[in-house]
Motif scaffolding. Sequence first.
Motif, mmCIF file in Angstrom:
data_model
loop_
_atom_site.group_PDB
_atom_site.id
_atom_site.type_symbol
_atom_site.label_atom_id
_atom_site.label_comp_id
_atom_site.label_asym_id
_atom_site.label_seq_id
_atom_site.Cartn_x
_atom_site.Cartn_y
_atom_site.Cartn_z
ATOM 1 N N LYS A 162 24.255 67.740 43.265
ATOM 2 C CA LYS A 162 23.990 67.584 41.831
ATOM 3 C C LYS A 162 22.628 68.174 41.461
ATOM 4 C CE LYS A 162 26.979 63.545 41.415
ATOM 5 N NZ LYS A 162 27.078 62.087 41.204
ATOM 6 N N LYS A 211 21.966 71.348 38.740
ATOM 7 C CA LYS A 211 20.965 71.349 37.659
ATOM 8 C C LYS A 211 20.177 72.653 37.668
ATOM 9 C CE LYS A 211 20.288 66.342 37.270
ATOM 10 N NZ LYS A 211 19.355 65.196 37.491
ATOM 11 N N THR A 271 29.055 70.750 32.972
ATOM 12 C CA THR A 271 29.579 69.405 32.715
ATOM 13 C C THR A 271 30.980 69.208 33.294
ATOM 14 O OG1 THR A 271 30.456 70.150 30.588
ATOM 15 C CG2 THR A 271 28.242 69.171 30.590
ATOM 16 N N ASP A 272 31.615 70.292 33.700
ATOM 17 C CA ASP A 272 32.972 70.204 34.229
ATOM 18 C C ASP A 272 33.239 71.448 35.082
ATOM 19 O OD1 ASP A 272 33.246 72.219 32.345
ATOM 20 O OD2 ASP A 272 34.545 71.051 31.015
ATOM 21 N N LYS A 317 34.632 65.854 36.648
ATOM 22 C CA LYS A 317 33.829 65.704 35.429
ATOM 23 C C LYS A 317 33.079 64.375 35.438
ATOM 24 C CE LYS A 317 34.392 66.255 30.427
ATOM 25 N NZ LYS A 317 35.374 66.540 29.340
ATOM 26 N N LEU A 335 30.179 64.298 38.087
ATOM 27 C CA LEU A 335 28.933 64.976 37.719
ATOM 28 C C LEU A 335 27.990 64.074 36.930
ATOM 29 C CD1 LEU A 335 30.107 68.563 36.683
ATOM 30 C CD2 LEU A 335 28.994 67.852 38.805
ATOM 31 N N LYS A 336 28.534 63.154 36.147
ATOM 32 C CA LYS A 336 27.653 62.363 35.279
ATOM 33 C C LYS A 336 27.533 60.905 35.715
ATOM 34 C CE LYS A 336 31.373 61.690 31.878
ATOM 35 N NZ LYS A 336 31.812 61.950 30.498
ATOM 36 N N SER A 337 28.031 60.620 36.911
ATOM 37 C CA SER A 337 27.984 59.232 37.385
ATOM 38 C C SER A 337 27.255 59.163 38.720
ATOM 39 C CB SER A 337 29.408 58.692 37.552
ATOM 40 O OG SER A 337 30.028 59.315 38.678
#
Length: 472
Positions: A199, A203, A214-215, A260, A263-265
């Motif tokens: 991750k 970035k 984001t996906d 998806k 990536l954000k968790s």
Amino acid sequence: MTEGTLITDDFLLTNKKAVLLYHEYAKNLPVIDFHNHLAPSQIAENKKFANLTEIWLKGDHYKWRAMRALGVDERLITGNASDYDKFKAWADIVPATLRNPLFHWTHMELKNPFGIHEYLNAGSADSIYQRTNELLSQDGFTSRSLLKKFKVEMLSTTDDPCDDLTYHQQLNNEGFEIRVKPSFRPDKVFAISKPDSFKHYLKLLSEKSGIAITDLSSLLDALKNRVDFFDLHHCSISDHGLSILPSRFTLSPAEEQEFKVFLKSDQAVFSNPDAFTGLILTELCKMYHQRGWVQQFHIGAIRNNNIGMLHKLGPDTGFDSIGDYKHAENLTAFLSYLNLTDQLTRTVVYNLNPADNEMIATMLGNFADGRVKGKMQFGSGWWFLDQKDGIEKQLNALSNMGIVSSFIGMLTDSRSFLSYSRHEYFRRILCNLLGSEMETGLLPDDEKWVGGMISDICYHNAKNYFGLNPQN
């Protein structure tokens, strides 16, 4: 110990035909080095090395492994000992490396470019260190000068997609006579099994590409942006270091949604890293095909085996070895997947386990297309196999089960500017192998015929394969 070494003009050439072939058809050819780990900054800055340790021992995990095996303390290998003490520790154990290729390479690298014709050992260490350091202080032994001494015509460094390629651009703008090309090495984007570093890398990739990742779709857009950037900077080669090629090349809608969320968790594990790698890799390969690049795959290493030393020193410090993966089914599935849509570009596969030589030589022959000569290349002996026995086994497997006359030959795969002796080493082995078969009647006793094939393998095939005409 004797003063003169065994590295004579006819080193490794055991018959008259081999001597003739090497000196007339191989020795003086330029070098096309299509894969190495040289630092482009050191070429752009025309680096002058402080001493022999800096140019020769730092980063050379071949030598580090030998030193550890012979009981040398880590302080004298990667630790805080002085450069002189590290060199002295290496010199002390060189006599004990007999029959390891390091013994040959060491004395080849001292002979060329330094002109030293004596064995390195405890008794000769001081004088050799002094003489080489005096030469390294001269303008004729800077990074660029050394490349010229070794007759390098083109070299391709190994570069992460996030690299800004500033030094390549500088060299191109200067019109440096040796073409220094980047190669696209996206290994970090496949490391989804290490979520924190993965991750963090995405970035950085997002910042460099200007695309918010984001996906899956935006990740591929970001990678395409970097492929385009590399293409604009004269890149025409990609490279991949994978233990084994993936077996699946698509994600289900549920897996795409999972990615998806991943990536954000703080989710620690993605459920199907093999399919993720397969999808990203094949999409990249389609981009390479569209741009006419060559793709390279280095397979078979099991890396970072010594976990304690990995934590202490990090990767690429001498704790990797040959793996025993089962490559055949994955390799055929991967190549077939790209070939079905005619998106399989020129491909080089380097194998680390000699038990797989014949399998890979025959597998690649399945995907020759009758349009590009030598399109599918069984790469030269790699890493633990870039020694005499490994080189001969690769050449024999390719000769018996493929077409060695279209082989693109040797590469350096090194971080050292002195490692260009590997090309000389390969050329001598090749000439001895073919010369011996001329002597015994297995090959025609026709110097120009066999010599022409040797020149092709050592230089001309690679030049044609990588499209090294003036505009490239």
